[in-house]
Design a protein around this motif. Structure first.
Motif, PDB file in Angstrom:
ATOM      1  N   GLN A 206       0.845  -1.024  -0.023  1.00  0.00           N
ATOM      2  CA  GLN A 206      -0.047   0.172  -0.108  1.00  0.00           C
ATOM      3  C   GLN A 206       0.857   1.240  -0.005  1.00  0.00           C
ATOM      4  O   GLN A 206       0.715   2.400  -0.696  1.00  0.00           O
ATOM      5  CB  GLN A 206      -0.888  -0.143   1.447  1.00  0.00           C
ATOM      6  CG  GLN A 206      -2.019  -0.890   1.159  1.00  0.00           C
ATOM      7  CD  GLN A 206      -2.918  -0.870   2.416  1.00  0.00           C
ATOM      8  OE1 GLN A 206      -3.675  -0.109   2.237  1.00  0.00           O
ATOM      9  NE2 GLN A 206      -2.677  -1.976   3.062  1.00  0.00           N
ATOM     10  N   ILE A 207       2.069   1.196   0.812  1.00  0.00           N
ATOM     11  CA  ILE A 207       2.849   2.394   0.610  1.00  0.00           C
ATOM     12  C   ILE A 207       3.402   2.600  -0.741  1.00  0.00           C
ATOM     13  O   ILE A 207       3.444   3.596  -1.491  1.00  0.00           O
ATOM     14  CB  ILE A 207       4.051   2.059   1.770  1.00  0.00           C
ATOM     15  CG1 ILE A 207       3.232   2.693   2.956  1.00  0.00           C
ATOM     16  CG2 ILE A 207       5.329   3.036   1.268  1.00  0.00           C
ATOM     17  CD1 ILE A 207       4.332   2.515   4.144  1.00  0.00           C
ATOM     18  N   ALA A 208       3.903   1.223  -1.341  1.00  0.00           N
ATOM     19  CA  ALA A 208       4.334   1.476  -2.593  1.00  0.00           C
ATOM     20  C   ALA A 208       3.312   1.845  -3.876  1.00  0.00           C
ATOM     21  O   ALA A 208       3.842   2.613  -4.720  1.00  0.00           O
ATOM     22  CB  ALA A 208       4.876  -0.116  -3.184  1.00  0.00           C
ATOM     23  N   GLU A 209       2.116   1.547  -3.509  1.00  0.00           N
ATOM     24  CA  GLU A 209       0.886   2.241  -4.330  1.00  0.00           C
ATOM     25  C   GLU A 209       0.427   3.456  -3.896  1.00  0.00           C
ATOM     26  O   GLU A 209      -0.317   4.024  -4.475  1.00  0.00           O
ATOM     27  CB  GLU A 209       0.042   1.044  -4.280  1.00  0.00           C
ATOM     28  CG  GLU A 209       0.209  -0.164  -4.922  1.00  0.00           C
ATOM     29  CD  GLU A 209      -0.827  -1.110  -5.091  1.00  0.00           C
ATOM     30  OE1 GLU A 209      -2.063  -1.037  -4.530  1.00  0.00           O
ATOM     31  OE2 GLU A 209      -0.383  -2.331  -5.226  1.00  0.00           O
TER      32      GLU A 209
ATOM     33  N   LEU B   1      11.553   1.148  -3.799  1.00  0.00           N
ATOM     34  CA  LEU B   1      10.913   2.510  -3.095  1.00  0.00           C
ATOM     35  C   LEU B   1      11.664   2.545  -1.965  1.00  0.00           C
ATOM     36  O   LEU B   1      12.007   1.577  -1.493  1.00  0.00           O
ATOM     37  CB  LEU B   1       9.571   2.333  -2.730  1.00  0.00           C
ATOM     38  CG  LEU B   1       8.792   3.711  -2.408  1.00  0.00           C
ATOM     39  CD1 LEU B   1       8.546   4.806  -3.582  1.00  0.00           C
ATOM     40  CD2 LEU B   1       7.499   3.232  -1.726  1.00  0.00           C
ATOM     41  N   ALA B   2      12.399   3.703  -1.507  1.00  0.00           N
ATOM     42  CA  ALA B   2      12.968   3.924  -0.297  1.00  0.00           C
ATOM     43  C   ALA B   2      12.036   5.269   0.320  1.00  0.00           C
ATOM     44  O   ALA B   2      11.884   6.142  -0.203  1.00  0.00           O
ATOM     45  CB  ALA B   2      14.388   4.365  -0.541  1.00  0.00           C
TER      46      ALA B   2
ATOM     47  N   ILE C  19       9.070   9.623   0.964  1.00  0.00           N
ATOM     48  CA  ILE C  19       9.707   8.743   0.141  1.00  0.00           C
ATOM     49  C   ILE C  19      11.021   9.535  -0.106  1.00  0.00           C
ATOM     50  O   ILE C  19      11.263  10.956  -0.543  1.00  0.00           O
ATOM     51  CB  ILE C  19       9.066   8.705  -1.319  1.00  0.00           C
ATOM     52  CG1 ILE C  19       7.656   7.594  -0.847  1.00  0.00           C
ATOM     53  CG2 ILE C  19       9.734   8.054  -2.355  1.00  0.00           C
ATOM     54  CD1 ILE C  19       6.647   7.764  -2.016  1.00  0.00           C
ATOM     55  N   MET C  20      12.096   8.977  -0.362  1.00  0.00           N
ATOM     56  CA  MET C  20      13.305   9.174  -0.614  1.00  0.00           C
ATOM     57  C   MET C  20      13.810   9.060  -2.148  1.00  0.00           C
ATOM     58  O   MET C  20      14.773   9.682  -2.652  1.00  0.00           O
ATOM     59  CB  MET C  20      14.488   8.834   0.380  1.00  0.00           C
ATOM     60  CG  MET C  20      14.339   9.095   1.794  1.00  0.00           C
ATOM     61  SD  MET C  20      15.103   8.226   2.713  1.00  0.00           S
ATOM     62  CE  MET C  20      16.803   8.848   2.801  1.00  0.00           C
ATOM     63  N   TYR C  21      13.451   7.912  -2.504  1.00  0.00           N
ATOM     64  CA  TYR C  21      13.755   7.355  -3.921  1.00  0.00           C
ATOM     65  C   TYR C  21      12.657   6.586  -4.438  1.00  0.00           C
ATOM     66  O   TYR C  21      12.099   5.745  -3.916  1.00  0.00           O
ATOM     67  CB  TYR C  21      15.156   6.888  -3.767  1.00  0.00           C
ATOM     68  CG  TYR C  21      15.379   6.120  -5.298  1.00  0.00           C
ATOM     69  CD1 TYR C  21      16.006   6.775  -5.998  1.00  0.00           C
ATOM     70  CD2 TYR C  21      15.370   4.786  -5.514  1.00  0.00           C
ATOM     71  CE1 TYR C  21      16.434   6.337  -7.592  1.00  0.00           C
ATOM     72  CE2 TYR C  21      15.526   4.178  -6.705  1.00  0.00           C
ATOM     73  CZ  TYR C  21      15.769   5.133  -7.827  1.00  0.00           C
ATOM     74  OH  TYR C  21      16.375   4.348  -8.852  1.00  0.00           O
ATOM     75  N   GLU C  22      12.489   6.285  -5.742  1.00  0.00           N
ATOM     76  CA  GLU C  22      11.377   5.438  -6.293  1.00  0.00           C
ATOM     77  C   GLU C  22      11.978   5.224  -7.701  1.00  0.00           C
ATOM     78  O   GLU C  22      12.421   6.101  -8.354  1.00  0.00           O
ATOM     79  CB  GLU C  22       9.992   6.008  -6.472  1.00  0.00           C
ATOM     80  CG  GLU C  22       8.947   5.325  -7.165  1.00  0.00           C
ATOM     81  CD  GLU C  22       7.703   5.629  -6.676  1.00  0.00           C
ATOM     82  OE1 GLU C  22       7.433   7.019  -6.528  1.00  0.00           O
ATOM     83  OE2 GLU C  22       6.651   4.814  -7.059  1.00  0.00           O
TER      84      GLU C  22
ATOM     85  N   VAL D 163      14.265   0.245   2.257  1.00  0.00           N
ATOM     86  CA  VAL D 163      14.366   0.046   0.750  1.00  0.00           C
ATOM     87  C   VAL D 163      13.534  -1.288   0.627  1.00  0.00           C
ATOM     88  O   VAL D 163      13.835  -2.247   1.166  1.00  0.00           O
ATOM     89  CB  VAL D 163      15.580  -0.052   0.152  1.00  0.00           C
ATOM     90  CG1 VAL D 163      15.533  -0.084  -1.477  1.00  0.00           C
ATOM     91  CG2 VAL D 163      16.502   1.224   0.710  1.00  0.00           C
ATOM     92  N   ILE D 164      12.414  -1.000  -0.244  1.00  0.00           N
ATOM     93  CA  ILE D 164      11.613  -2.313  -0.422  1.00  0.00           C
ATOM     94  C   ILE D 164      11.415  -2.279  -2.025  1.00  0.00           C
ATOM     95  O   ILE D 164      11.533  -1.354  -2.815  1.00  0.00           O
ATOM     96  CB  ILE D 164      10.078  -2.042  -0.032  1.00  0.00           C
ATOM     97  CG1 ILE D 164       9.432  -0.848  -0.544  1.00  0.00           C
ATOM     98  CG2 ILE D 164      10.230  -1.789   1.654  1.00  0.00           C
ATOM     99  CD1 ILE D 164       7.958  -1.140  -0.320  1.00  0.00           C
ATOM    100  N   PRO D 165      11.518  -3.754  -2.268  1.00  0.00           N
ATOM    101  CA  PRO D 165      10.945  -4.084  -3.807  1.00  0.00           C
ATOM    102  C   PRO D 165       9.501  -3.636  -4.078  1.00  0.00           C
ATOM    103  O   PRO D 165       8.658  -3.700  -3.043  1.00  0.00           O
ATOM    104  CB  PRO D 165      11.386  -5.528  -4.105  1.00  0.00           C
ATOM    105  CG  PRO D 165      11.078  -6.077  -2.474  1.00  0.00           C
ATOM    106  CD  PRO D 165      11.339  -4.907  -1.542  1.00  0.00           C
ATOM    107  N   LYS D 166       9.112  -3.180  -5.159  1.00  0.00           N
ATOM    108  CA  LYS D 166       7.465  -2.744  -5.246  1.00  0.00           C
ATOM    109  C   LYS D 166       6.963  -4.415  -5.500  1.00  0.00           C
ATOM    110  O   LYS D 166       5.908  -4.502  -4.993  1.00  0.00           O
ATOM    111  CB  LYS D 166       7.501  -2.240  -6.660  1.00  0.00           C
ATOM    112  CG  LYS D 166       7.689  -0.689  -6.408  1.00  0.00           C
ATOM    113  CD  LYS D 166       7.349  -0.024  -7.471  1.00  0.00           C
ATOM    114  CE  LYS D 166       7.671   1.469  -7.141  1.00  0.00           C
ATOM    115  NZ  LYS D 166       7.418   2.474  -8.482  1.00  0.00           N
TER     116      LYS D 166
END
Ligand code: 5GP
Ligand code: ZN
Length: 113
Positions: free
Chosen positions: A7-10, A25-26, A17-20, A40-43
């Motif tokens: 849900q955060i990624a979406e 996503l970070a 958010i620091m990077y995408e 840092v997560i994978p989508k």
């Protein structure tokens, strides 16, 4: 959609958010354990490190590389930092969508409690 980090990624749940990019996503941890603490997560939804496959493992290298660059932007490359991935109960995993922690900005103890 139950998974918090999906849900955060979406962007259904806001985060700092620091990077995408298309694959990851970070964002800053909501309960930081150090002056710099981001994730840092994978989508892609991967529940635990146990679910990683050789085909997907290059993603981890990309996540580490991105975290390293962000640590530089945070100004903690020289002072140092720690990257951590927790798996399941004994690892202290609370969110079951794999994520890389990066912590720094203070002296971190070792070994962990
Ligand atoms: P784990 O224990 O699973 O390795 O770490 C999960 C991390 O996610 C924790 O450090 C926790 O503070 C963070 N976290 C949990 N919920 C949220 C949230 O809604 N937003 C953000 N930014 N971080 C979260
Ligand atoms: Zn997920």
């Amino acid at each position: 959609m139950a998974c918090l980090f999906c849900q955060i990624a979406e962007k259904k749940i806001p985060s700092d958010i620091m990077y995408e990019d298309e694959s990851m996503l970070a964002f800053r941890d909501i309960d930081p354990q150090a002056p710099t603490h981001f994730l840092v997560i994978p989508k892609e939804h991967i529940e635990t490190l146990n679910d990683l496959t050789p085909e997907k493992s290059s993603l981890i290298g990309d996540m580490v590389n991105r975290a390293r660059e962000l640590a530089g932007e945070e100004g903690i490359s020289e002072s140092g930092y720690r990257m951590v991935m927790n798996c399941n109960r004994d690892g202290g995993q609370a969110v079951f969508h794999i994520h890389l922690h990066l912590l720094g900005g203070r002296s971190l103890g070792w070994p962990p409690g």
